[in-house]
Design a protein around this motif. Structure first.
Motif, PDB file in Angstrom:
ATOM      1  N   VAL A   1       0.869  -1.178   0.000  1.00  0.00           N
ATOM      2  CA  VAL A   1       0.000   0.000   0.000  1.00  0.00           C
ATOM      3  C   VAL A   1       0.904   1.224   0.000  1.00  0.00           C
ATOM      4  CG1 VAL A   1      -1.945   1.160   1.107  1.00  0.00           C
ATOM      5  CG2 VAL A   1      -1.632  -1.313   1.406  1.00  0.00           C
ATOM      6  N   THR A   2       0.738   2.080  -0.986  1.00  0.00           N
ATOM      7  CA  THR A   2       1.577   3.274  -1.117  1.00  0.00           C
ATOM      8  C   THR A   2       0.729   4.522  -0.948  1.00  0.00           C
ATOM      9  OG1 THR A   2       3.077   2.121  -2.638  1.00  0.00           O
ATOM     10  CG2 THR A   2       3.164   4.534  -2.617  1.00  0.00           C
ATOM     11  N   ALA A   3       1.224   5.446  -0.115  1.00  0.00           N
ATOM     12  CA  ALA A   3       0.573   6.742   0.089  1.00  0.00           C
ATOM     13  C   ALA A   3       1.461   7.813  -0.524  1.00  0.00           C
ATOM     14  CB  ALA A   3       0.355   7.003   1.580  1.00  0.00           C
ATOM     15  N   HIS A   4       0.867   8.632  -1.409  1.00  0.00           N
ATOM     16  CA  HIS A   4       1.645   9.660  -2.114  1.00  0.00           C
ATOM     17  C   HIS A   4       0.903  10.989  -2.091  1.00  0.00           C
ATOM     18  CE1 HIS A   4       3.937  11.721  -5.258  1.00  0.00           C
ATOM     19  NE2 HIS A   4       2.768  12.094  -5.738  1.00  0.00           N
ATOM     20  N   LYS A   5       1.638  12.047  -1.813  1.00  0.00           N
ATOM     21  CA  LYS A   5       1.116  13.403  -1.958  1.00  0.00           C
ATOM     22  C   LYS A   5       2.281  14.311  -2.298  1.00  0.00           C
ATOM     23  CE  LYS A   5      -1.549  17.057   0.354  1.00  0.00           C
ATOM     24  NZ  LYS A   5      -2.622  17.177  -0.669  1.00  0.00           N
ATOM     25  N   ASP A   6       2.076  15.176  -3.292  1.00  0.00           N
ATOM     26  CA  ASP A   6       3.128  16.108  -3.680  1.00  0.00           C
ATOM     27  C   ASP A   6       3.575  16.916  -2.465  1.00  0.00           C
ATOM     28  OD1 ASP A   6       2.937  15.196  -6.252  1.00  0.00           O
ATOM     29  OD2 ASP A   6       1.800  16.917  -7.010  1.00  0.00           O
ATOM     30  N   GLY A   7       4.878  17.093  -2.333  1.00  0.00           N
ATOM     31  CA  GLY A   7       5.430  17.833  -1.206  1.00  0.00           C
ATOM     32  C   GLY A   7       5.778  16.961  -0.019  1.00  0.00           C
ATOM     33  N   PHE A   8       5.463  15.662  -0.107  1.00  0.00           N
ATOM     34  CA  PHE A   8       5.748  14.723   0.974  1.00  0.00           C
ATOM     35  C   PHE A   8       6.479  13.509   0.416  1.00  0.00           C
ATOM     36  CE2 PHE A   8       2.329  17.312   2.499  1.00  0.00           C
ATOM     37  CZ  PHE A   8       2.499  17.388   3.877  1.00  0.00           C
ATOM     38  N   ARG A   9       7.137  12.798   1.295  1.00  0.00           N
ATOM     39  CA  ARG A   9       7.816  11.575   0.899  1.00  0.00           C
ATOM     40  C   ARG A   9       6.838  10.402   0.934  1.00  0.00           C
ATOM     41  NH1 ARG A   9      13.902  12.532   3.466  1.00  0.00           N
ATOM     42  NH2 ARG A   9      14.014  14.711   2.769  1.00  0.00           N
ATOM     43  N   ASP A  10       6.906   9.565  -0.089  1.00  0.00           N
ATOM     44  CA  ASP A  10       6.003   8.419  -0.158  1.00  0.00           C
ATOM     45  C   ASP A  10       6.193   7.518   1.060  1.00  0.00           C
ATOM     46  OD1 ASP A  10       5.180   9.387  -2.573  1.00  0.00           O
ATOM     47  OD2 ASP A  10       5.954   7.720  -3.773  1.00  0.00           O
ATOM     48  N   ARG A  11       5.085   6.938   1.510  1.00  0.00           N
ATOM     49  CA  ARG A  11       5.123   5.974   2.599  1.00  0.00           C
ATOM     50  C   ARG A  11       4.493   4.681   2.116  1.00  0.00           C
ATOM     51  NH1 ARG A  11       8.450   7.032   6.610  1.00  0.00           N
ATOM     52  NH2 ARG A  11       7.109   6.954   8.448  1.00  0.00           N
ATOM     53  N   THR A  12       5.017   3.551   2.528  1.00  0.00           N
ATOM     54  CA  THR A  12       4.474   2.262   2.112  1.00  0.00           C
ATOM     55  C   THR A  12       4.281   1.355   3.314  1.00  0.00           C
ATOM     56  OG1 THR A  12       6.648   1.285   1.705  1.00  0.00           O
ATOM     57  CG2 THR A  12       5.595   2.410  -0.147  1.00  0.00           C
ATOM     58  N   GLN A  13       3.295   0.480   3.197  1.00  0.00           N
ATOM     59  CA  GLN A  13       3.076  -0.580   4.172  1.00  0.00           C
ATOM     60  C   GLN A  13       2.703  -1.843   3.414  1.00  0.00           C
ATOM     61  OE1 GLN A  13       0.881   0.261   7.892  1.00  0.00           O
ATOM     62  NE2 GLN A  13       0.459   2.294   7.044  1.00  0.00           N
ATOM     63  N   THR A  14       2.947  -2.992   4.010  1.00  0.00           N
ATOM     64  CA  THR A  14       2.552  -4.274   3.439  1.00  0.00           C
ATOM     65  C   THR A  14       1.389  -4.832   4.236  1.00  0.00           C
ATOM     66  OG1 THR A  14       4.793  -4.753   2.666  1.00  0.00           O
ATOM     67  CG2 THR A  14       3.281  -6.610   2.861  1.00  0.00           C
ATOM     68  N   ILE A  15       0.328  -5.234   3.528  1.00  0.00           N
ATOM     69  CA  ILE A  15      -0.834  -5.830   4.172  1.00  0.00           C
ATOM     70  C   ILE A  15      -1.096  -7.190   3.554  1.00  0.00           C
ATOM     71  CG2 ILE A  15      -1.910  -3.608   4.714  1.00  0.00           C
ATOM     72  CD1 ILE A  15      -3.808  -4.124   2.330  1.00  0.00           C
ATOM     73  N   ASN A  16      -1.863  -8.000   4.243  1.00  0.00           N
ATOM     74  CA  ASN A  16      -2.251  -9.301   3.715  1.00  0.00           C
ATOM     75  C   ASN A  16      -3.765  -9.373   3.616  1.00  0.00           C
ATOM     76  OD1 ASN A  16      -3.136 -12.371   4.538  1.00  0.00           O
ATOM     77  ND2 ASN A  16      -1.428 -12.319   3.103  1.00  0.00           N
TER      78      ASN A  16
END
Length: 253
Positions: free
Chosen positions: A174-189
């Motif tokens: 799962v990737t969270a993206h917004k301009d001006g911020f660093r992408d964050r990711t998590q792994t889910i099942n």
């Protein structure tokens, strides 16, 4: 076309390429009714599958694929209006559902496809993945783009809430993206398909989004959230606080 069961319409002017990047000269389709890769738990393959080759061929713009189905093969309790076309992704060994339109009068399902694969008519529930998006300092962050293994996207609302649907079991990034911020990711099942398997994936606390260029005061606020966490939702661990300090010291413009 295969007896009218599988029809691929390629518009004039479409750029059709082989996997090696050359012009596509020929194509073929074969019906596969045995040894079809299994559907995910809670999903069903309706009838046979159709293998379009050569593998790796691509289309730009996408071609229109229509698959017919036998209504007598639709499992009881399945809403035929929600049938979809799915393709088999060999890299992840799972069926991926394409955005589709089901015609319950003519018993056909249509989708736009941009590459060749093994295609079938697919019935599946979807598992909701929901969560909230915040900045790492605890502020609600709206307008964050969320994707599942690149599928989607959806955008979090003014309250930072989002919902995205998974249509296959297994692990997702799962990737969270917004301009001006660093992408964050998590792994889910995703253990199963349907609302009863719903998963929560919050981007807050140590998974909150870090600005590309926070100022010193922002970084100090995050250090305080590590030293004096107000609650588990917005408290930070030491490593996340250090990530924010690094973002302050070495901003990305």
């Amino acid at each position: 076309m295969l007896g009218g069961q599988a029809v691929l319409n390629i518009a004039q002017g479409t750029k059709a390429l082989t996997g090696m990047g050359g012009a596509l000269q020929t194509l073929s389709v074969s019906e596969v009714c045995w040894s079809i890769p299994p559907a995910a738990a809670g999903a069903y393959i309706i009838g046979c599958a159709y293998d379009y080759t050569p593998n790796g061929a691509t289309f730009n713009p996408a071609a229109t694929l229509t698959l017919k189905y036998d209504p007598g093969q639709v499992h009881g309790g399945v809403d035929a209006s929600k049938l979809a076309i799915a393709y088999y992704d060999t890299s992840s060994s799972r069926w991926i559902v394409a955005p589709s339109v089901a015609d319950t009068v003519n018993h056909a399902v249509t989708a736009q496809v941009s590459h060749f694969s093994l295609f079938t008519v697919y019935s599946t529930d979807a598992t909701p993945v929901t969560g909230i998006t915040r900045e790492v300092n605890g502020n609600i962050l709206a307008g964050v783009t969320i994707t599942l293994d690149g599928i989607g996207p959806v955008v979090s609302d003014q309250d930072g809430q989002y919902e995205i649907m998974a249509t296959a079991t297994g692990n997702y990034t799962v990737t969270a993206h917004k301009d001006g911020f660093r992408d964050r990711t998590q792994t889910i099942n995703i253990a199963g398909l349907g609302p009863e398997y719903a998963v929560t994936c919050n981007f807050q606390g140590q998974y909150g989004l870090i600005p590309n260029a926070p100022d010193m005061w922002y970084a100090l606020d995050c250090v305080n959230l590590w030293l004096y966490p107000p609650n588990p939702d917005t408290g930070l661990d030491m490593w996340t606080a250090l990530d924010v300090i690094n973002a302050w010291l070495y901003p990305v413009q």
